[in-house]
Design a protein around this motif. Structure first.
Motif, PDB file in Angstrom:
ATOM      1  N   GLY A 229     -18.676  75.719  24.483  1.00 24.35           N
ATOM      2  CA  GLY A 229     -18.974  76.819  25.175  1.00 24.35           C
ATOM      3  C   GLY A 229     -20.134  77.027  25.655  1.00 24.35           C
ATOM      4  O   GLY A 229     -20.832  78.054  26.136  1.00 24.35           O
ATOM      5  N   GLY A 230     -20.469  75.777  26.227  1.00 27.40           N
ATOM      6  CA  GLY A 230     -21.865  75.696  26.941  1.00 27.40           C
ATOM      7  C   GLY A 230     -23.136  75.724  26.168  1.00 27.40           C
ATOM      8  O   GLY A 230     -24.104  75.668  26.468  1.00 27.40           O
ATOM      9  N   LEU A 231     -22.965  75.749  24.737  1.00 27.41           N
ATOM     10  CA  LEU A 231     -24.225  75.562  23.918  1.00 27.41           C
ATOM     11  C   LEU A 231     -24.023  74.542  22.831  1.00 27.41           C
ATOM     12  O   LEU A 231     -22.863  74.044  22.670  1.00 27.41           O
ATOM     13  N   LYS A 232     -25.207  73.981  22.634  1.00 31.28           N
ATOM     14  CA  LYS A 232     -25.041  72.749  21.647  1.00 31.28           C
ATOM     15  C   LYS A 232     -24.374  73.230  20.348  1.00 31.28           C
ATOM     16  O   LYS A 232     -24.738  74.230  19.866  1.00 31.28           O
ATOM     17  N   LEU A 233     -23.332  72.516  19.769  1.00 29.66           N
ATOM     18  CA  LEU A 233     -22.651  72.651  18.501  1.00 29.66           C
ATOM     19  C   LEU A 233     -23.638  73.102  17.591  1.00 29.66           C
ATOM     20  O   LEU A 233     -23.672  74.036  16.849  1.00 29.66           O
ATOM     21  N   GLU A 234     -24.862  72.329  17.465  1.00 28.75           N
ATOM     22  CA  GLU A 234     -25.517  72.348  16.291  1.00 28.75           C
ATOM     23  C   GLU A 234     -26.517  73.745  16.416  1.00 28.75           C
ATOM     24  O   GLU A 234     -27.147  74.011  15.571  1.00 28.75           O
ATOM     25  N   ASP A 235     -26.505  74.289  17.771  1.00 32.48           N
ATOM     26  CA  ASP A 235     -27.560  75.735  18.195  1.00 32.48           C
ATOM     27  C   ASP A 235     -26.373  76.864  17.724  1.00 32.48           C
ATOM     28  O   ASP A 235     -26.943  77.988  17.655  1.00 32.48           O
ATOM     29  N   LEU A 236     -25.179  76.576  17.414  1.00 30.90           N
ATOM     30  CA  LEU A 236     -24.546  77.874  16.984  1.00 30.90           C
ATOM     31  C   LEU A 236     -24.452  78.287  15.673  1.00 30.90           C
ATOM     32  O   LEU A 236     -24.774  77.310  14.466  1.00 30.90           O
ATOM     33  N   PRO A 237     -24.714  79.790  15.492  1.00 30.74           N
ATOM     34  CA  PRO A 237     -24.812  80.302  13.958  1.00 30.74           C
ATOM     35  C   PRO A 237     -23.386  79.666  13.257  1.00 30.74           C
ATOM     36  O   PRO A 237     -22.541  79.542  13.766  1.00 30.74           O
ATOM     37  N   GLY A 238     -23.648  79.739  11.959  1.00 29.42           N
ATOM     38  CA  GLY A 238     -22.495  79.629  11.006  1.00 29.42           C
ATOM     39  C   GLY A 238     -21.981  80.993  10.734  1.00 29.42           C
ATOM     40  O   GLY A 238     -22.253  82.009  11.397  1.00 29.42           O
ATOM     41  N   LEU A 239     -20.832  80.749   9.937  1.00 37.91           N
ATOM     42  CA  LEU A 239     -19.988  81.912   9.462  1.00 37.91           C
ATOM     43  C   LEU A 239     -20.841  83.192   9.066  1.00 37.91           C
ATOM     44  O   LEU A 239     -20.100  84.353   9.153  1.00 37.91           O
ATOM     45  N   ASP A 240     -21.982  82.885   8.333  1.00 38.43           N
ATOM     46  CA  ASP A 240     -22.634  84.001   8.164  1.00 38.43           C
ATOM     47  C   ASP A 240     -22.865  85.092   9.247  1.00 38.43           C
ATOM     48  O   ASP A 240     -23.139  86.287   8.772  1.00 38.43           O
ATOM     49  N   ALA A 241     -22.833  84.642  10.499  1.00 37.96           N
ATOM     50  CA  ALA A 241     -23.097  85.551  11.635  1.00 37.96           C
ATOM     51  C   ALA A 241     -22.382  86.651  11.564  1.00 37.96           C
ATOM     52  O   ALA A 241     -22.447  87.776  12.177  1.00 37.96           O
ATOM     53  N   LEU A 242     -21.060  86.378  11.093  1.00 35.62           N
ATOM     54  CA  LEU A 242     -19.820  87.418  11.056  1.00 35.62           C
ATOM     55  C   LEU A 242     -20.161  88.568   9.986  1.00 35.62           C
ATOM     56  O   LEU A 242     -19.429  89.561   9.975  1.00 35.62           O
ATOM     57  N   LYS A 243     -21.286  88.257   9.269  1.00 33.71           N
ATOM     58  CA  LYS A 243     -21.494  89.533   8.277  1.00 33.71           C
ATOM     59  C   LYS A 243     -22.159  90.538   9.100  1.00 33.71           C
ATOM     60  O   LYS A 243     -22.322  91.911   8.445  1.00 33.71           O
ATOM     61  N   THR A 244     -22.907  90.450  10.123  1.00 33.77           N
ATOM     62  CA  THR A 244     -23.522  91.383  10.881  1.00 33.77           C
ATOM     63  C   THR A 244     -22.513  92.096  11.859  1.00 33.77           C
ATOM     64  O   THR A 244     -21.927  91.351  12.686  1.00 33.77           O
ATOM     65  N   PRO A 245     -22.392  93.466  11.701  1.00 34.14           N
ATOM     66  CA  PRO A 245     -21.241  94.082  12.407  1.00 34.14           C
ATOM     67  C   PRO A 245     -21.903  94.013  13.915  1.00 34.14           C
ATOM     68  O   PRO A 245     -22.908  93.851  14.298  1.00 34.14           O
ATOM     69  N   GLY A 246     -20.805  94.040  14.895  1.00 36.04           N
ATOM     70  CA  GLY A 246     -21.075  94.090  16.380  1.00 36.04           C
ATOM     71  C   GLY A 246     -21.715  95.372  16.836  1.00 36.04           C
ATOM     72  O   GLY A 246     -21.460  96.225  15.837  1.00 36.04           O
ATOM     73  N   THR A 247     -22.010  95.641  17.982  1.00 40.88           N
ATOM     74  CA  THR A 247     -22.647  96.888  18.414  1.00 40.88           C
ATOM     75  C   THR A 247     -21.723  97.471  19.572  1.00 40.88           C
ATOM     76  O   THR A 247     -21.787  98.753  19.632  1.00 40.88           O
ATOM     77  N   SER A 248     -20.747  96.685  19.972  1.00 38.60           N
ATOM     78  CA  SER A 248     -19.818  97.384  20.985  1.00 38.60           C
ATOM     79  C   SER A 248     -18.367  96.749  20.937  1.00 38.60           C
ATOM     80  O   SER A 248     -18.153  95.481  20.316  1.00 38.60           O
ATOM     81  N   ASN A 249     -17.675  97.902  21.254  1.00 44.48           N
ATOM     82  CA  ASN A 249     -16.016  97.301  21.297  1.00 44.48           C
ATOM     83  C   ASN A 249     -16.020  95.858  22.148  1.00 44.48           C
ATOM     84  O   ASN A 249     -16.282  96.132  23.111  1.00 44.48           O
TER      85      ASN A 249
END
Length: 764
Positions: free
Chosen positions: A329-349
């Motif tokens: 998706g245009g980013l280095k795979l190793e630079d992507l956050p892990g599944l933990d990132a989904l613990k933070t709620p989104g800010t907009s629909n």
């Protein structure tokens, strides 16, 4: 002719023979011009003609640059020498809808054929007639510079044309077919490809070869029977060619040229970019045109294989390129956050987030209503070749995405240009595809996510009723080019900056004024110019003013000798207008090669000049013109080695320019630093990169530096960190502080490049 037998070629692997450097953007087309040389076309709007280097039987050198197209150039054809073209001619077709005819003897454009409505995609000669094809679906026949007939040959863009030895014509089209033409009558339609037919070639005594976006190459008998299908490329095949020995070569979006024998791939030659075109020379050597702007020749003749330095340089280009492509998706795979990132709620629909799951990047969208992240699907990485423009239905776009609607629906193509509003594109596309408008926000988010427009402000009034439970999957099979780098705004810097504007009348006036001063001084009279010298000077300026003929105008040895004599003998205080003329001569192809001969001597006049003008107390006008002249040397790659060798003394000599009160001197020094950054990244010179980084830091931190100079210094820092070898050094220099202070700037460009640097610093 030194034809190579089939047996000889078969038993050996192709190796690099030489690299033809000169194009400033993707090399697009190749034309073998008999024994005369090779013509190449490019996205840089030029056609270049290369001839065998007389002293070096292995290499080719640039002989002519043909300037006339106003957009990128594609197909080429060769006119054998005749009465009108004693050294032969070249015909070129461009994105600008024009077909141009060039006389190689003069390098001049002799005719413009204007009639096509869209990009010209194919050119062939039929006797004395020129036949051309276009995205406008027509074939046009030209005679004596005039259009004599045209007809709609396909219902979709025509991508290629071929003349058969029998005299018939063949066209290949985005409608997935080939058509055989006798006059204006189609005598056969070849069906079988499942995507655009992009390239055509004659297979001697067998039939027609076709290359397709479906990833295959097919061999057809003239009767229409499919004789063979060659499958092996993993993406669009742009071009194909055959040799009398029976070998076939193909070039593809998958960054390889493949060699085929009896339908089997016997060798795959990797490239640092997409391979737009491939051609055999009569001796069996292969020429390839690559998206990195370099044209390469490959040979099986051991005596012609490139030297160790060139082979190493190519191996480095290749490995660097491969590393740069491991992205999701245009980013280095190793630079992507892990599944933990989904613990933070989104800010907009509808807000999207890509996270790493194992070896994959997976996209999620925030569902405000249910207060959870909905899985959208896997983001597949694909080729990321400098944002090459993909084609859909014969039209070029910045991106063409593959969108999987799910529910067993076929994958749909979504075209997008950076200048378009994502909302308008989404609406139009949903209507065209007969899909519910409730998908709109999802599509907009997908476009923004995959084009790096993270700072786009969404429409606050729009509410997306669609939950995403059966949403599209932003997939990108290997032929999609919709996957991008992180969204850096200003780095890495590519290409060199030059100072190419000159007030010639003022320069001549100043030289004449100084000359009169010398004439009136008894002791210095002998240094003055006579009338012949002054008129020679005017002639030099006349050549420099005529930029449109740079590719064919020449300087005499006397012209260069006069300029060098002035540099050597005139008083230091009078040098700056002379240096200003030299600054422009180095941008002239013939001028720069004549000057280069003098640099190779013991007394290197550039180094002598730098010492002279920076000796205390320096005169700002001398420093400024010399800085600019040295900066202009970067334009010509033949000076690269010299600039690398003298890097330390050049940067040291001008180092005080960083704090100069003169803004023009500052910006010139910042440009020199930036050009050095680009060069030394390319050369992988770690020691050099460290020195340039240090000079750029000094400039970025200097309180009195104007914003343009600071901006260039910051771009140099970001580029050296992103693509160079000194990121660790930059972090030790506390680059994060510099980035933060830049981000706080009121100047938008400086704030943006500060954000770029911060982003690079964060990437592990």
């Amino acid at each position: 002719m030194n034809n190579v037998s089939s047996m000889e070629i078969d038993s050996k692997e192709y190796q690099l023979r030489c690299q033809l450097r000169g194009h400033e953007d993707d090399a697009r087309g190749i034309c073998i011009c008999g024994d005369a040389g090779i013509a190449t076309s490019s996205r840089d709007r030029t056609v270049r003609f290369w001839t065998l280097d007389g002293s070096e039987k292995r290499d080719y050198t640039i002989s002519k640059i043909l300037l006339g197209h106003t957009s990128f150039v594609g197909p080429l054809a060769w006119v054998s020498p005749n009465e009108e073209f004693p050294e032969g001619g070249i015909i070129s077709g461009g994105m600008d809808t024009l077909v141009l005819i060039w006389n190689l003897a003069t390098g001049e454009k002799v005719k413009t054929l204007n009639g096509h409505k869209l990009q010209v995609t194919g050119i062939t000669l039929d006797g004395l007639d020129i036949v051309s094809t276009s995205v406008d679906c027509t074939i046009r026949r030209w005679r004596g510079g005039q259009e004599v007939e045209s007809w709609e040959a396909h219902k979709a863009a025509i991508q290629a044309i071929l003349k058969l030895p029998s005299g018939e014509l063949v066209t290949g089209s985005s409608d997935m077919t080939l058509k055989l033409w006798k006059g204006k009558s189609c005598t056969h339609t070849f069906q079988g490809h499942t995507d655009t037919v992009r390239g055509l070639a004659v297979m001697p005594s067998l039939g027609i070869l076709s290359a397709s976006h479906d990833g295959s190459i097919r061999l057809w008998a003239l009767s229409g029977e499919l004789l063979m299908e060659m499958v092996g490329h993993t993406s669009i095949v742009y071009s194909v060619d055959a040799h009398a020995s029976g070998l076939i070569v193909s070039g593809s979006e998958d960054c390889s040229a493949k060699i085929w024998k009896d339908g089997i791939c016997v060798q795959s030659i990797e490239h640092p970019g997409c391979v737009w075109d491939v051609k055999f020379m009569e001796n069996g050597d292969i020429v390839t045109a690559c998206s990195d702007g370099i044209v390469r020749i490959w040979t099986v003749d051991h005596d012609k294989v490139a030297g160790a330095v060139e082979l190493d340089s190519f191996a480095t280009q290749l490995s660097q390129y491969k590393i740069s492509r491991k992205r999701v998706g245009g980013l280095k795979l190793e630079d992507l956050p892990g599944l933990d990132a989904l613990k933070t709620p989104g800010t907009s629909n509808g807000q999207t987030k890509v996270v790493r799951e194992g070896d994959n990047g997976v996209a999620y969208a925030w569902n405000m209503k249910e207060y959870k992240w909905d899985k959208i699907g896997e983001v597949v990485d694909g080729p990321d070749d400098n944002l090459k423009s993909p084609v859909l239905d014969g039209v070029q776009y910045d991106y063409v995405f593959d969108v999987d609607i799910g529910d067993g629906e076929p994958v749909r193509k979504l075209p997008y240009n950076r200048s378009d509003s994502p909302y308008d594109v989404a609406d139009k596309w949903l209507l065209n595809e007969n899909l519910p408008l409730s998908y709109r926000q999802q599509i907009v988010e997908f476009i923004l996510q995959n084009t790096g427009q993270r700072d786009f402000t969404p429409d606050p009034l729009f509410r997306d009723p669609f939950t995403g439970s059966s949403a599209y999957v932003p997939g990108a099979p290997s032929k999609s080019t919709g996957v991008l780098k992180p969204s850096y705004k200003h780095i890495p810097k590519k290409g060199m900056l030059v100072f190419d504007v000159a007030q010639f009348d003022g320069i001549l006036k100043k030289i004449s004024e100084f000359n009169n001063t010398l004439l009136s001084d008894q002791e210095k009279q002998h240094l003055s110019l006579n009338e012949a010298d002054m008129s020679r000077l005017s002639a030099i300026v006349k050549v420099l003013k005529d930029t449109s003929h740079y590719h064919i105008s020449r300087f005499s040895d006397g012209d260069v000798a006069l300029m060098l004599k002035l540099l050597e003998t005139w008083p230091v205080a009078m040098l700056f207008p002379v240096v200003d003329v030299i600054r422009m001569i180095v941008l002239h192809p013939d001028g720069v090669s004549k000057l280069l001969q003098h640099i190779k001597d013991e007394n290197d006049f550039v180094i002598e000049l730098i010492k002279k003008v920076t000796a205390s107390p320096p005169l700002p006008a001398n420093v400024l013109t010399s800085l600019r002249a040295v900066t202009n040397l970067f334009k010509n790659s033949t000076f690269s080695e010299w600039l690398q060798i003298h890097r330390a003394e050049i940067l040291d000599a001008f180092s005080s320019c960083c704090s100069s009160p003169n803004k023009n001197v500052q910006i010139s020094f910042a440009t020199l630093i930036l050009n050095y950054a680009v060069l030394l990244v390319e050369k992988k010179d770690e020691e050099g990169q460290s020195q340039v980084l240090s000079a750029a830091f000094e400039m970025a931190e200097e309180g009195t530096v104007d914003s343009d100079s600071r901006f260039r210094a910051l771009v140099a820092i970001g580029s050296l960190m992103l693509e160079g070898l000194v990121k660790r050094v930059a972090l030790d220099f506390d680059v994060v502080n510099i980035a933060n202070s830049a981000k706080a700037s009121k100047d938008a460009k400086i704030a943006e490049v500060g954000a770029d640097i911060e982003l690079v610093a964060k990437q592990s």
